[in-house]
Design a protein around this motif. Sequence first.
Motif, short mmCIF file in Angstrom:
data_model
loop_
_atom_site.label_atom_id
_atom_site.label_comp_id
_atom_site.label_asym_id
_atom_site.label_seq_id
_atom_site.Cartn_x
_atom_site.Cartn_y
_atom_site.Cartn_z
N LEU A 108 0.85 -1.39 0.46
CA LEU A 108 -0.09 0.08 -0.10
C LEU A 108 1.21 1.43 0.04
O LEU A 108 0.76 2.21 -1.36
N ASN A 109 2.10 1.36 0.90
CA ASN A 109 2.57 2.76 1.45
C ASN A 109 4.42 1.79 1.20
O ASN A 109 3.76 1.04 2.30
N GLU A 110 5.03 2.69 0.88
CA GLU A 110 6.60 2.19 1.15
C GLU A 110 7.23 2.94 2.71
O GLU A 110 6.70 4.25 2.24
N ILE A 111 7.87 2.37 3.15
CA ILE A 111 8.15 2.78 4.58
C ILE A 111 9.78 2.82 3.87
O ILE A 111 10.67 1.59 4.24
N THR A 112 10.69 3.95 3.34
CA THR A 112 11.72 3.92 3.03
C THR A 112 12.67 3.98 3.83
O THR A 112 12.74 3.94 5.03
N LEU A 113 14.39 3.41 3.68
CA LEU A 113 15.56 3.49 4.66
C LEU A 113 16.08 4.14 3.64
O LEU A 113 17.67 3.14 3.60
N GLY A 114 16.73 5.27 3.17
CA GLY A 114 17.24 6.00 2.90
C GLY A 114 17.23 5.59 1.44
O GLY A 114 18.71 6.24 0.31
N LYS A 115 16.20 5.75 0.86
CA LYS A 115 16.53 4.94 -1.00
C LYS A 115 15.34 5.92 -1.41
O LYS A 115 14.19 6.08 -1.42
N ASP A 116 15.78 5.55 -2.66
CA ASP A 116 14.21 6.23 -3.39
C ASP A 116 13.07 5.72 -3.53
O ASP A 116 13.49 4.63 -3.28
N SER A 117 12.37 6.38 -3.95
CA SER A 117 10.87 5.59 -3.99
C SER A 117 10.01 5.73 -5.14
O SER A 117 10.04 6.49 -5.68
N LYS A 118 9.55 4.66 -5.69
CA LYS A 118 8.59 4.43 -6.98
C LYS A 118 6.84 5.32 -6.63
O LYS A 118 6.40 5.27 -7.08
N PHE A 119 6.99 4.98 -5.02
CA PHE A 119 5.16 5.15 -4.05
C PHE A 119 5.61 6.69 -3.75
O PHE A 119 6.05 7.74 -3.94
N GLU A 120 4.38 7.16 -4.31
CA GLU A 120 3.90 8.41 -3.87
C GLU A 120 3.44 9.11 -1.98
O GLU A 120 3.24 8.03 -1.24
N LYS A 121 4.46 10.16 -1.59
CA LYS A 121 4.75 10.17 -0.16
C LYS A 121 4.95 9.06 0.31
O LYS A 121 4.38 8.50 1.37
N PRO A 122 6.15 8.15 0.60
CA PRO A 122 6.67 7.03 1.17
C PRO A 122 7.26 7.13 2.54
O PRO A 122 7.00 9.58 2.69
N ILE A 123 6.62 6.42 3.05
CA ILE A 123 7.21 7.04 4.39
C ILE A 123 9.40 7.03 5.23
O ILE A 123 9.44 5.82 4.59
N ASN A 124 8.78 8.30 5.39
CA ASN A 124 11.06 8.13 6.15
C ASN A 124 11.20 6.87 6.83
O ASN A 124 10.51 6.87 8.61
N GLY A 125 12.04 5.69 6.79
CA GLY A 125 11.75 4.76 8.73
C GLY A 125 13.03 5.33 9.02
O GLY A 125 13.09 4.16 9.49
N LEU A 126 13.65 5.42 8.59
CA LEU A 126 14.88 5.84 9.42
C LEU A 126 14.40 6.76 10.84
O LEU A 126 15.40 7.19 11.42
N LYS A 127 13.73 7.92 9.78
CA LYS A 127 13.37 8.77 11.69
C LYS A 127 11.86 8.42 12.27
O LYS A 127 11.67 8.81 13.44
N THR A 128 10.48 7.69 11.30
CA THR A 128 9.24 7.37 11.64
C THR A 128 9.48 5.84 12.57
O THR A 128 9.93 5.17 12.61
N THR A 129 9.24 6.13 13.73
CA THR A 129 8.50 5.03 14.80
C THR A 129 7.81 4.28 14.55
O THR A 129 6.49 4.35 13.46
N ILE A 130 7.33 2.55 14.69
CA ILE A 130 6.80 1.57 14.66
C ILE A 130 5.15 2.26 14.73
O ILE A 130 4.59 2.03 14.61
N GLU A 131 5.31 3.02 15.80
CA GLU A 131 3.72 3.52 16.48
C GLU A 131 3.06 4.68 15.64
O GLU A 131 2.16 4.31 15.77
N LYS A 132 3.63 5.24 15.15
CA LYS A 132 3.10 5.85 14.32
C LYS A 132 2.75 5.28 13.18
O LYS A 132 1.78 5.70 12.33
#
Length: 160
Positions: A66-90
């Motif tokens: 459904l939506n990508e949570i990136t770990l520092g790379k480019d994404s093909k998805f619209e509005k990916p989530i930055n997994g380097l900073k985003t917490t699991i609970e969010k």
Amino acid sequence: MRVNINPMKVIRFEIQVDELDNVFREIEIKPSQTFKELSDIILEAFNIKATRGAAFFTSNKKWQKLNEITLGKDSKFEKPINGLKTTIEKVFKDTDRFIYFSEDVPQFTFLMGAEEKDSKADPKKFPRLVKSEGKLPDLSSKKRFTDTIFTDDFGSQTGE
């Protein structure tokens, strides 16, 4: 000195290797930890050396991305989530299914279900591996496709 014995909330992930029913791990992580920390413990739990990249995806019950949570790379998805900073609970508040894709060779896809649990474990020991079953196959030892001999419909052998 009194020790606090109240359980803290953790997220327990049941992680299944796609198409390998007998290979899975259970990992607990604090809701305040990041997807990067979750990625690190997954790679460690499955003994994968991180040389390339990885990404998480939120998923539905049909295991669709459904939506990508990136770990520092480019994404093909619209509005990916930055997994380097985003917490699991969010992200966990909106979904309990994730897909984790490791770009390391060999590539594996992991299907992940998550649930909130109480834990009395030492808060300093998270994330942590709780259960481990099975090993990833050694794909480097498999025969290559070109080494197979095939018989066509006319009885002739093809291949090398």
